[in-house]
Design a protein around this motif. Structure first.
Motif, PDB file in Angstrom:
ATOM      1  N   MET A 249       0.849  -1.193   0.000  1.00  0.00           N
ATOM      2  CA  MET A 249       0.000   0.000   0.000  1.00  0.00           C
ATOM      3  C   MET A 249       0.885   1.244   0.000  1.00  0.00           C
ATOM      4  O   MET A 249       2.033   1.214   0.427  1.00  0.00           O
ATOM      5  CB  MET A 249      -0.921  -0.019   1.214  1.00  0.00           C
ATOM      6  N   PRO A 250       0.333   2.373  -0.487  1.00  0.00           N
ATOM      7  CA  PRO A 250       1.121   3.598  -0.547  1.00  0.00           C
ATOM      8  C   PRO A 250       1.495   4.105   0.852  1.00  0.00           C
ATOM      9  O   PRO A 250       0.761   3.929   1.812  1.00  0.00           O
ATOM     10  CB  PRO A 250       0.191   4.576  -1.267  1.00  0.00           C
ATOM     11  N   SER A 251       2.637   4.732   0.920  1.00  0.00           N
ATOM     12  CA  SER A 251       3.099   5.288   2.199  1.00  0.00           C
ATOM     13  C   SER A 251       2.342   6.579   2.495  1.00  0.00           C
ATOM     14  O   SER A 251       1.655   7.133   1.639  1.00  0.00           O
ATOM     15  CB  SER A 251       4.597   5.580   2.134  1.00  0.00           C
ATOM     16  N   THR A 252       2.475   7.061   3.727  1.00  0.00           N
ATOM     17  CA  THR A 252       1.815   8.314   4.106  1.00  0.00           C
ATOM     18  C   THR A 252       2.343   9.474   3.271  1.00  0.00           C
ATOM     19  O   THR A 252       1.611  10.409   2.943  1.00  0.00           O
ATOM     20  CB  THR A 252       2.041   8.587   5.599  1.00  0.00           C
ATOM     21  N   ARG A 253       3.601   9.418   2.932  1.00  0.00           N
ATOM     22  CA  ARG A 253       4.190  10.468   2.092  1.00  0.00           C
ATOM     23  C   ARG A 253       3.544  10.489   0.711  1.00  0.00           C
ATOM     24  O   ARG A 253       3.258  11.545   0.143  1.00  0.00           O
ATOM     25  CB  ARG A 253       5.692  10.261   1.981  1.00  0.00           C
ATOM     26  N   THR A 254       3.312   9.283   0.190  1.00  0.00           N
ATOM     27  CA  THR A 254       2.662   9.190  -1.123  1.00  0.00           C
ATOM     28  C   THR A 254       1.243   9.704  -1.072  1.00  0.00           C
ATOM     29  O   THR A 254       0.758  10.354  -2.013  1.00  0.00           O
ATOM     30  CB  THR A 254       2.676   7.734  -1.603  1.00  0.00           C
TER      31      THR A 254
END
Length: 257
Positions: A249-254
């Motif tokens: 899953m995408p990171s928080t930054r993404t």
């Protein structure tokens, strides 16, 4: 490298001591029609054209096609290959590919023929007429035995096909279960599913989680994947981190981009 005769069913190879001569295809100007006839006689696929090094062996020419007046055996300028009755050991035999379906169809035709012969022979015996050809099954067999064998074989084949279809259907069903609803129980078991999060995720119950198996990188995620991940992060950050440890899953930054 030894050259082989260009005829589709000839295995003769150019080598010393075999008593054969090998001749190139006509290429000189004015012999286009003769060259075309040579190509047709090779029994190749339609539109086949010989390579510059392709040859035809003397096995396919008649004695009158050769000029024997000189010291060497020469092919006459108007000769066309016309002899193709090769011995069995010189013929190429192509192996026909047979699929399971075609093999089964052939067996069914043979069974139908056998059943028909059995029925015809039985009727002939009842009417007092006897066929000269006797089928290769026991004469004491019941009249409908051959027909019953045919039906039994077809039924068994049909059952095998249905079992294969069922197996494929179960495999598809297993893949389809890889949605958000399939892992809700897992989140609840780890006390990661709150009432608020469960309510927000109702819209994503059929969301295919296997889409997160794509390579990492923001360009790999669709807009729907990003919205789902953002909702999960806002209303259940612990659940988000748990799933992120299992899925790509995408990171928080993404998500902030």
């Amino acid at each position: 490298m030894p050259r082989q005769c260009a005829h589709a069913r000839c295995r003769n190879i150019q080598r010393k001591g075999n008593g054969l001569t090998f001749h190139l295809f006509p290429t000189s100007e004015g012999h286009e029609e003769r060259r075309r006839k040579w190509c047709i006689q090779m029994k190749r696929v339609e539109g086949w054209k010989p390579k510059p090094w392709d040859v035809v062996c003397s096995q396919h020419f008649l004695p009158v096609d050769f000029d024997l007046t000189g010291q060497t055996k020469r092919l006459r300028h108007d000769a066309v290959p016309s002899k193709f009755d090769l011995p069995e050991h010189l013929q190429k035999h192509e192996k026909k590919r047979q699929t399971q379906t075609s093999k089964r169809a052939l067996e069914e035709r043979q069974d139908d023929h056998q059943a028909h012969m059995h029925e015809s022979n039985t009727k002939s015996l009842d009417s007092g007429h006897v066929h000269s050809s006797i089928p290769d099954f026991h004469s004491y067999a019941a009249p409908d035995e051959a027909v019953g064998k045919v039906k039994l074989r077809r039924t068994e084949d049909r059952v095998a096909d249905l079992e294969l279809q069922l197996k494929n259907t179960k495999a598809r069903e297993k893949r389809c279960k890889s949605t958000l609803s399939s892992i809700e129980d897992e989140l609840k078991e780890h006390n990661l599913m709150t009432a608020e999060l469960e309510e927000k995720l109702q819209a994503y119950r059929d969301f295919p989680m296997d889409l997160f198996k794509k390579p990492k990188g923001s360009e790999a995620y669709t807009a729907e994947q990003r919205r789902f991940s953002l909702t999960l992060h806002l209303y259940g950050p612990k659940a988000y981190e748990y799933l992120r440890s299992k899925l790509n899953m995408p990171s928080t930054r993404t998500l902030r981009m």
